[in-house]
Design an enzyme around this catalytic site. Structure first.
Site, PDB file in Angstrom:
ATOM      1  N   CYS A  22      21.255 -13.387  28.040  1.00 33.05           N
ATOM      2  CA  CYS A  22      21.156 -12.406  26.709  1.00 33.05           C
ATOM      3  C   CYS A  22      22.734 -12.282  26.276  1.00 33.05           C
ATOM      4  O   CYS A  22      23.534 -12.790  26.704  1.00 33.05           O
ATOM      5  CB  CYS A  22      20.605 -10.956  27.079  1.00 33.05           C
ATOM      6  SG  CYS A  22      21.173 -10.242  28.451  1.00 33.05           S
ATOM      7  N   ASN A  25      24.420  -9.427  29.162  1.00 29.46           N
ATOM      8  CA  ASN A  25      24.063  -9.665  30.652  1.00 29.46           C
ATOM      9  C   ASN A  25      24.015  -8.169  31.443  1.00 29.46           C
ATOM     10  O   ASN A  25      24.417  -8.238  32.611  1.00 29.46           O
ATOM     11  CB  ASN A  25      24.857 -10.481  31.376  1.00 29.46           C
ATOM     12  CG  ASN A  25      24.486 -11.134  32.660  1.00 29.46           C
ATOM     13  OD1 ASN A  25      25.217 -11.435  33.653  1.00 29.46           O
ATOM     14  ND2 ASN A  25      23.266 -11.050  33.086  1.00 29.46           N
ATOM     15  N   CYS A  27      21.261  -6.027  30.536  1.00 29.72           N
ATOM     16  CA  CYS A  27      19.657  -5.453  30.218  1.00 29.72           C
ATOM     17  C   CYS A  27      18.935  -6.430  30.522  1.00 29.72           C
ATOM     18  O   CYS A  27      17.888  -6.363  31.596  1.00 29.72           O
ATOM     19  CB  CYS A  27      19.837  -4.491  28.826  1.00 29.72           C
ATOM     20  SG  CYS A  27      20.744  -3.185  28.622  1.00 29.72           S
ATOM     21  N   ARG A  28      18.542  -7.390  29.447  1.00 29.69           N
ATOM     22  CA  ARG A  28      17.480  -8.298  29.350  1.00 29.69           C
ATOM     23  C   ARG A  28      17.803  -9.373  30.387  1.00 29.69           C
ATOM     24  O   ARG A  28      16.557  -9.558  31.290  1.00 29.69           O
ATOM     25  CB  ARG A  28      17.352  -8.590  27.976  1.00 29.69           C
ATOM     26  CG  ARG A  28      16.777  -7.733  26.961  1.00 29.69           C
ATOM     27  CD  ARG A  28      16.983  -8.318  25.575  1.00 29.69           C
ATOM     28  NE  ARG A  28      18.471  -8.446  25.409  1.00 29.69           N
ATOM     29  CZ  ARG A  28      18.765  -9.168  24.158  1.00 29.69           C
ATOM     30  NH1 ARG A  28      17.719  -9.481  23.289  1.00 29.69           N
ATOM     31  NH2 ARG A  28      20.092  -9.014  23.966  1.00 29.69           N
ATOM     32  N   SER A  29      18.678 -10.029  30.240  1.00 30.41           N
ATOM     33  CA  SER A  29      18.681 -11.271  31.416  1.00 30.41           C
ATOM     34  C   SER A  29      18.623 -10.927  32.944  1.00 30.41           C
ATOM     35  O   SER A  29      18.337 -11.407  33.735  1.00 30.41           O
ATOM     36  CB  SER A  29      20.043 -12.079  31.083  1.00 30.41           C
ATOM     37  OG  SER A  29      21.211 -11.556  31.071  1.00 30.41           O
ATOM     38  N   ASP A 139      16.384  -6.399  21.883  1.00 28.15           N
ATOM     39  CA  ASP A 139      17.385  -5.815  22.646  1.00 28.15           C
ATOM     40  C   ASP A 139      17.373  -4.360  22.819  1.00 28.15           C
ATOM     41  O   ASP A 139      17.053  -3.477  21.725  1.00 28.15           O
ATOM     42  CB  ASP A 139      18.729  -6.259  21.690  1.00 28.15           C
ATOM     43  CG  ASP A 139      20.154  -5.502  22.428  1.00 28.15           C
ATOM     44  OD1 ASP A 139      20.054  -4.614  23.203  1.00 28.15           O
ATOM     45  OD2 ASP A 139      21.063  -5.834  22.016  1.00 28.15           O
TER      46      ASP A 139
HETATM   47  P1  4NP Z   1      21.659  -7.407  26.740  1.00 30.60           P
HETATM   48  O1  4NP Z   1      21.728  -5.741  25.936  1.00 30.60           O
HETATM   49  O2  4NP Z   1      22.148  -8.270  25.758  1.00 30.60           O
HETATM   50  O3  4NP Z   1      20.110  -7.355  27.053  1.00 30.60           O
HETATM   51  O4  4NP Z   1      22.415  -7.212  28.078  1.00 30.60           O
HETATM   52  C1  4NP Z   1      23.035  -5.400  25.364  1.00 30.60           C
HETATM   53  C2  4NP Z   1      24.084  -4.792  26.352  1.00 30.60           C
HETATM   54  C3  4NP Z   1      25.249  -4.681  25.720  1.00 30.60           C
HETATM   55  C4  4NP Z   1      25.488  -4.797  24.453  1.00 30.60           C
HETATM   56  C5  4NP Z   1      24.543  -5.334  23.557  1.00 30.60           C
HETATM   57  C6  4NP Z   1      23.380  -5.564  24.155  1.00 30.60           C
HETATM   58  N1  4NP Z   1      26.499  -4.731  23.757  1.00 30.60           N
HETATM   59  O5  4NP Z   1      27.094  -4.690  22.517  1.00 30.60           O
HETATM   60  O6  4NP Z   1      27.818  -4.120  24.456  1.00 30.60           O
END
Ligand code: 4NP
Length: 168
Positions: A22, A25, A27-29, A139
């Site tokens: 994702c 790295n 939240c989702r992955s 997201d």
């Molecule tokens: P992820 O979520 O891609 O599911 O891990 C996010 C985590 C951090 C950010 C964006 C989305 N960020 O902008 O820092």
């Protein structure tokens, strides 16, 4: 040139290598990694898989998954303990399946893929489910609690189908 290492498990069967990806790295992955690990363990198939997750940005490198994501996952019995890391050039050769969460992830992965063959490894997690109500995992980072629950609902729907389609 392929640098894939076809390391077998103890029974001599080649490992099935899956990388969830994702943006951050955190939240989702890592959730997909944790839920898939849990499911594979329940099926008694830990020795068949090499599972990891990675991000497309390095902003959170070394961090545990987001505290909100860990709390929601823990309520469903998943302990998320991976550390954020950015995807590498070598990942594209090492893993058999490189599974993004949304179309922006997929486009970036296709841009980064070093060869046409490695680009073929890229999919979305929702591609693996015949009945997913959404075509991506949204997201949750800037939203509320329901976004984290929705991520887990979708991942739990996709994981058994990903397992069935890769184990055979
Ligand atoms: P992820 O979520 O891609 O599911 O891990 C996010 C985590 C951090 C950010 C964006 C989305 N960020 O902008 O820092």
């Amino acid at each position: 040139m392929s640098v894939t290492n076809p390391t077998p498990n103890v029974e001599g069967t080649r490992l099935i290598r899956i990388l969830f990806v994702c943006l951050g790295n955190i939240c989702r992955s890592p959730s997909a990694e944790g839920v898939f690990r849990h499911y594979v363990s329940e099926q008694g198939a830990c020795d068949r898989y090499d599972i990891d997750s990675a991000g497309l940005i390095a902003h959170h490198e070394g961090e545990l998954p987001d505290g909100r994501m860990r709390a929601h996952a823990a309520r469903r019995g998943y302990e998320l303990v991976s550390r954020s890391r950015p995807i590498t050039y070598e990942d594209f050769f090492h893993y058999d399946y490189i599974i993004g969460m949304d179309s922006a992830n997929r486009e970036r992965l296709l841009d980064l893929a070093p060869t046409a063959e490695t680009a073929q490894k890229v999919s979305l997690l929702t591609d693996w489910a015949d009945d997913a109500p959404k075509d991506h995992i949204p997201d949750p980072y800037y939203g509320g609690a329901e976004g984290f629950e929705h991520v887990l609902d979708l991942i739990e729907l996709c994981v058994p189908q990903l397992y069935r389609k890769t184990i055979s």
